[in-house]
Design an enzyme around this catalytic site. Structure first.
Site, short mmCIF file in Angstrom:
data_model
loop_
_atom_site.label_atom_id
_atom_site.label_comp_id
_atom_site.label_asym_id
_atom_site.label_seq_id
_atom_site.Cartn_x
_atom_site.Cartn_y
_atom_site.Cartn_z
N LYS A 89 0.80 -1.23 0.00
CA LYS A 89 0.00 0.00 0.00
C LYS A 89 0.84 1.28 0.00
CE LYS A 89 -4.41 -1.57 1.72
NZ LYS A 89 -4.18 -2.99 2.08
N GLU A 111 -9.50 7.02 4.21
CA GLU A 111 -10.39 6.07 4.87
C GLU A 111 -9.61 4.77 5.01
OE1 GLU A 111 -10.26 6.16 1.54
OE2 GLU A 111 -9.97 3.99 1.34
N SER A 377 1.37 -9.95 -1.17
CA SER A 377 1.08 -8.51 -1.01
C SER A 377 1.46 -7.97 0.36
CB SER A 377 -0.40 -8.25 -1.28
OG SER A 377 -1.23 -9.05 -0.47
C1 LIG Z 1 -5.13 -3.93 1.72
C2 LIG Z 1 -4.51 -5.20 1.38
C3 LIG Z 1 -4.98 -5.98 0.30
C4 LIG Z 1 -6.22 -5.63 -0.48
O1 LIG Z 1 -6.18 -4.41 -1.16
P1 LIG Z 1 -5.98 -4.33 -2.74
O2 LIG Z 1 -6.26 -2.92 -3.07
O3 LIG Z 1 -6.95 -5.28 -3.35
O4 LIG Z 1 -4.58 -4.73 -3.01
C5 LIG Z 1 -4.30 -7.13 -0.02
N1 LIG Z 1 -3.21 -7.53 0.69
C6 LIG Z 1 -2.74 -6.82 1.73
C7 LIG Z 1 -1.55 -7.31 2.45
C8 LIG Z 1 -3.38 -5.63 2.11
O5 LIG Z 1 -2.89 -4.95 3.15
#
Ligand SMILES: *Cc1c(COP(=O)(O)O)cnc(C)c1O
Length: 393
Positions: A89, A111, A377
């Site tokens: 993020k 948000e 992610s």
């Molecule tokens: C916030 C988050 C997501 C989901 O958000 P996307 O906008 O779909 O990427 C996925 N993985 C992690 C680790 C997150 O913190």
């Protein structure tokens, strides 16, 4: 067929800017400036330098040897879990804070649901010395206490959203209300590829560094830029958009999108938007959206707060409708089992969101020579309490 945004802000039939009159000046200011400003060499230099020195990019493309042996295919993990703050993020919040500064904004609002976007925003506000107000549902504030504490330590004000289900969509409504009331000095940092144009495109561009790096790293490791599969979980869709971005028009690359099925797609407790959604408007954009027959937004459910969103970004709605991406839904139970499995097989404790993506290895068949890139992610530290409760650890 184009899979990217057009000049009007649409991906196929999805996207656009469905906003109240009062928000028009803010969104229009952004639309007119975002491409110009982000193309400036001084912007690029500052963005690249912060991604390198502050976020820790490029993140490794790690060959998961034990996992590859078990599944008899070549599995690479893009290590976004190693980004500062523990997930992808921050790539986006760095980009948007630099844009906000160049637009002369002094007050940042955001948000947050799980709190991860709030932390990433509070982090870059501290970095730049800007005021930061984060709206968060009252229920989420209770569920995500460590992230609330992080935001406070970073100097942000956390304002509870007390209407509706007191979760992410209510926090988003509060943030939009704030922006309408403070159009001149305030910049609204959206955390995913959602919202009115130009947000989905802007966020996708900031996150596209993920696929840009994958190409260069694969070329070095495998002698080719394109994998056979790219896999990512989709909440709003920002880590997925970044993972797919430079492969959208590469027909030899299969795109796999993984959604949260919660307790099961047909259980009534799910966040599998592609399976359950219909065309509708949410947070300023026309997209696929879980809703009742009379158009009320259905409450989504997933054990992972980051995938607990009733829509997907318009890019993903188009990737689904056009058949460019294959969508798969993975249950809480499958994702939680992968939380343990990835930990024990590779020594990597994943965010529960990311754990969903790995379950495709059980759902699909890959050939030994296939190269499968899975976007990890985020790391699982933030989910430790959920893991503890679920597994009685
Ligand atoms: C916030 C988050 C997501 C989901 O958000 P996307 O906008 O779909 O990427 C996925 N993985 C992690 C680790 C997150 O913190």
């Amino acid at each position: 067929m184009s899979y990217n945004v057009n000049e009007k802000g649409y991906y196929g039939e999805f996207g656009g800017a469905f906003i109240p009159e009062m928000l028009y000046p803010n969104v229009e200011e952004l639309r007119q400036n975002y491409l110009k400003i982000t193309a400036e060499p001084s912007f690029q230099e500052e963005f690249d330098s912060l991604l390198r020195e502050y976020v820790g990019r490029p993140t490794p493309l790690y060959f998961a040897k034990r996992l590859s042996e078990q599944y008899n295919t070549k599995i690479y993990l893009k290590r976004e879990d190693l980004c500062h703050t523990g997930a992808h993020k921050v790539n986006n919040t760095i980009g948007q804070i630099l844009l906000a500064k160049r637009l002369g904004k002094t007050r940042i609002i955001a948000e947050t649901g799980a709190g991860q976007h709030g932390v990433a925003t509070a982090t870059v506000c501290a970095l730049m010395g800007l005021e930061c107000i984060v709206y968060m549902g009252e229920v989420d504030i209770k569920r995500q206490a460590p992230n609330v504490a992080r935001m406070k330590m970073l100097g942000a004000t956390v304002r509870p959203a007390t209407s509706g289900s007191k979760t992410l969509k209510d926090a988003t409504n509060e943030a939009i209300r704030d922006w309408i009331n403070n159009p001149l000095d305030t910049y609204y940092i959206i955390g995913s590829v959602v919202g009115p144009h130009p947000y989905p495109d802007m966020v996708a561009r900031f996150q596209s560094v993920i696929s840009k790096e994958i190409k260069a790293q694969l070329l070095e490791k495998e002698g080719r830029e394109n994998p056979d599969y790219v896999v990512a979980c989709v909440g709003g869709g920002s880590n997925a958009a970044g993972t797919y971005y430079h492969f959208l028009d590469e027909k030899d690359v299969n795109i796999i999108a993984v959604e949260a099925a919660g307790l099961g797609v047909d259980s009534g407790e799910s966040a599998a938007t592609s399976a359950l959604g219909k065309v509708g408007v949410i947070h300023g954009s026309k997209t696929l959206l879980m809703q009742t027959t009379d158009g009320q937004i259905t409450e989504p459910y997933s054990i992972s707060a980051g995938l607990d969103y009733p829509g997907v970004g318009p890019m993903h709605a188009h990737l689904f409708a056009s058949g460019r991406a294959q969508f798969i839904s993975i249950t809480d139970a499958q994702a939680m089992d992968w939380g343990i499995k990835l930990s024990k097989t590779e020594g990597l404790i994943p965010a529960i969101e990311s754990a969903h993506a790995f379950a495709v290895l059980d759902e699909m068949k890959f050939k030994p020579e296939d190269i499968v890139v899975i976007n990890l992610s985020g790391r699982g530290d933030k989910d430790l309490n959920t893991y503890i409760d679920y597994f009685n650890l």
